[in-house]
Design an enzyme around this catalytic site. Structure first.
Site, mmCIF file in Angstrom:
data_model
loop_
_atom_site.group_PDB
_atom_site.id
_atom_site.type_symbol
_atom_site.label_atom_id
_atom_site.label_comp_id
_atom_site.label_asym_id
_atom_site.label_seq_id
_atom_site.Cartn_x
_atom_site.Cartn_y
_atom_site.Cartn_z
ATOM 1 N N PHE A 310 0.830 -1.208 0.000
ATOM 2 C CA PHE A 310 0.000 0.000 0.000
ATOM 3 C C PHE A 310 0.860 1.252 0.000
ATOM 4 O O PHE A 310 1.883 1.325 0.693
ATOM 5 C CB PHE A 310 -0.886 0.058 1.255
ATOM 6 N N ASP A 311 0.448 2.240 -0.774
ATOM 7 C CA ASP A 311 0.903 3.604 -0.541
ATOM 8 C C ASP A 311 0.146 4.096 0.692
ATOM 9 O O ASP A 311 -0.951 3.618 0.975
ATOM 10 C CB ASP A 311 0.573 4.470 -1.763
#
Length: 619
Positions: A310-311
């Protein structure tokens, strides 16, 4: 003539059914064998006509199709004067095609519903200031449109005046109305539930977000996975093989009826239709719930993902941070703030927006040359002074001295979970801002559902400092967390995980993280359908929250499982039928065709279950 006959296949099937009923009634009820024979023979001739035409068309392109097998079988039944078999076989084949057509139309209902949501007219502002209704094709970018309560928004645009609540389910899959006011963005195909608004058209026709969604879903439903391509190739060889087997049986046994029966029973219809119906139904379900899966190959890879990266900003967090702490290291606070706002207004980064919002309306300066350091910040010239705005890494790259006091403040703010923005003027740090972003509501429960679906590793990569990233990781129970990551660092880390044999899905905003989205086996873009997100990713979650991600993964697994079930059903039925021919007394051509058509209907109905798929509550 061929078109005329093919266009009336359903009518021919109905007439054949009536002739078959007449034939059996004549034979059993009135003992009129002559009438029965002529009725069944006529039913056979009528029924085989469209099948023979389709067989001829297939042979012209050098394909030995199912229609070829059935045509030969019916011709053979005529030779041995078995009109009951030939009439029943042709009717069942045509009736099966009718059922396939009807049920496949139902599996495409999701995309049909989307298409029907597309607006076909709009109220456009005329030269005299009044609004008149025009066809949607007459609307151009820049036109001012009126949208009334209960009407569909005709284009993508920005609200110029008015306010109201819009149902954006066609875009995000979320039925809760969203408030809109001046300068809010609206999307074509959404519905204004109350209020009246005037909008400026920004994207029209196929260029709208809604138009792009329809185009993508149609392309995805028509795409073929490796499994489906294999089955297509298999059927090309399998059908001639059945023909050869039938010929060998006749040569050995001299039993023409047995050879004809093998032709009918060996038809691979359920095998050919089983995979695409699962694909169409599953992708349609996803589109209806704000999840765009770009084709069968994506579904296959996504279902096997074991690591999701995930960002952080805008993905795990709200993406709407606010300034929590401000520390100045100069007496010229107002001038420093003015320099800072002047530079940050050049950026649309969430941290820059937070600073501009915090400092409010102050006098600003003209910004000269501007250089953006990806993942670091901005370097600009303001009043012939070199202004550096960004994180600690950028300060070190620019050889800006960091005093002991500034270092202590940095450590303290990092430990409190702040993202840091420093401003240095001509090589000296003037201020430090601590900015916090809130974790998205319920995101932890969504991540737990991903683990239950078989995802072993949940990783966050961020350009923020390590302290902030660690805090988010602890809150959400992530397995790995890395800060100070530039876009190229994220891509390199994903490559490293892939070299270790992991199957990676990357979740980001589709803009700054496009290298990672492209590199991962599955790129997943969040947000309300930005151009870059739709173009560069494999999966698009139209709503800006993670609640759709477990649904997308669960749906992909369900589609793949459904495909395998349909393949097993199709192959199993053919094997049982062929075995019954050789090892039983009861199997004949009519029963075989009935079972064959029933198996096609079974795999279609099995695929249609995906239209009602919902993620189980225990996930």
């Amino acid at each position: 003539m061929q078109k005329f006959i093919l266009a009336r296949k359903n009518t021919i099937a109905a007439v054949s059914a009536l002739l078959i009923i007449l034939g059996f009634t004549s034979a059993l009820g009135f003992h009129n064998e002559r009438m029965a024979m002529w009725s069944l023979a006529l039913a056979s001739v009528l029924g085989v006509a469209p099948i023979a035409i389709q067989a001829y068309q297939a042979l012209r392109v050098k394909v030995v199709s199912i229609d070829v097998l059935v045509t030969i079988a019916v011709a053979g039944a005529f030779v041995i004067r078995n009109f009951e078999e030939s009439a029943i076989v042709t009717f069942l084949f045509l009736f099966g095609a009718f059922l396939e057509q009807r049920t496949l139309q139902k599996t495409r209902s999701a995309i049909k519903e989307l298409t029907e949501m597309a607006p076909d007219s709009a109220w456009k502002k005329q030269e005299d200031g009044t609004f008149g209704e025009v066809a949607i094709d007459e609307v151009a970018v820049g036109d001012i449109l009126l949208v009334k309560t209960g009407a569909k928004v005709p284009v993508d645009g920005m609200v110029q005046s008015g306010d109201g609540y819009i149902n954006e389910a066609s875009i995000t899959g979320e039925a809760v109305p969203v408030g809109k006011q001046k300068n809010s963005h609206v999307f074509a195909g959404t519905i204004l539930e109350n209020g009246t608004i005037q909008i400026i058209a920004e994207r029209v026709g196929e260029d709208t977000t809604f138009g792009r969604i329809i185009e993508l879903v149609e392309e995805a439903q028509d795409s073929k996975s490796e499994t489906q391509r294999f089955i297509d190739r298999f059927s090309l060889y399998y059908t001639p093989l059945v023909l050869i087997l039938s010929l060998l049986v006749w040569l050995v046994s001299r039993n023409l009826e047995l050879a004809i029966t093998i032709l009918v029973l060996g038809c691979p219809g359920a095998l050919v239709i089983g995979v695409p119906v699962s694909n169409v139904a599953g992708i349609g379900n996803g589109a209806r719930h704000g999840v765009l899966l770009k084709g069968s190959e994506v579904i296959h890879d996504f279902s096997k993902v074991d690591t999701i990266v995930f960002d952080k900003t805008g993905t795990l967090t709200m993406g709407n941070p606010s300034v929590a702490d401000t520390i100045y290291y100069t007496t010229e606070k107002e001038k420093t703030a003015a320099y800072l706002v002047s530079v940050e207004r050049e950026s649309d980064h969430p941290l820059a927006n937070a600073i501009v919002e915090k400092l409010g309306n102050i006098d600003t300066y003209t910004v000269g040359k501007t250089d953006v350091a990806p993942g670091g910040g901005i370097i600009a010239m303001v009043e012939e002074k070199r202004v550096v705005v960004g994180n600690v890494s950028l300060m070190e790259e620019e050889q800006v001295a960091i005093s002991d006091q500034v270092q202590k403040d940095i450590v303290r703010l990092e430990q409190q979970g702040n993202s840091l923005v420093l401003i240095a003027i001509d090589g000296e740090i003037q201020a430090l801002f601590g900015i916090r972003d809130q974790v998205r509501p319920n995101v932890k429960s969504h991540l737990q559902r991903l683990k239950k679906l078989g995802v072993k590793h949940l990783v966050v990569l961020s350009g923020d400092n390590q302290g902030t990233v660690d805090l988010v990781a602890r809150q959400l129970g992530l397995t790995e967390a890395y800060g100070h990551m530039l876009p190229e660092d994220k891509a390199a880390y994903i490559k490293k995980l892939q070299d270790e044999g992991r199957i990676i899905a990357f979740v980001g905003d589709g803009v700054n993280d496009s290298p990672s989205l492209a590199l991962a086996q599955i790129g997943i873009a969040m947000g309300s359908g930005t151009d870059v997100a739709i173009e560069t990713s494999d999966v698009v979650l139209m709503s800006s929250d993670l609640s759709r991600l477990p649904l997308a993964l669960g749906l992909s697994k369900a589609i793949l499982a459904n495909m395998r079930q349909n393949i097993a059903i199709a192959v199993g039925v053919v094997l049982v039928l062929l075995a019954s021919v050789f090892f039983s007394e009861w199997m004949n051509m009519s029963i075989g065709m009935l079972v064959h058509e029933a198996s096609i209907l079974v795999v279609i109905l099995n695929g249609m279950r995906l239209l009602r798929y919902r993620l189980r509550r225990d996930y």
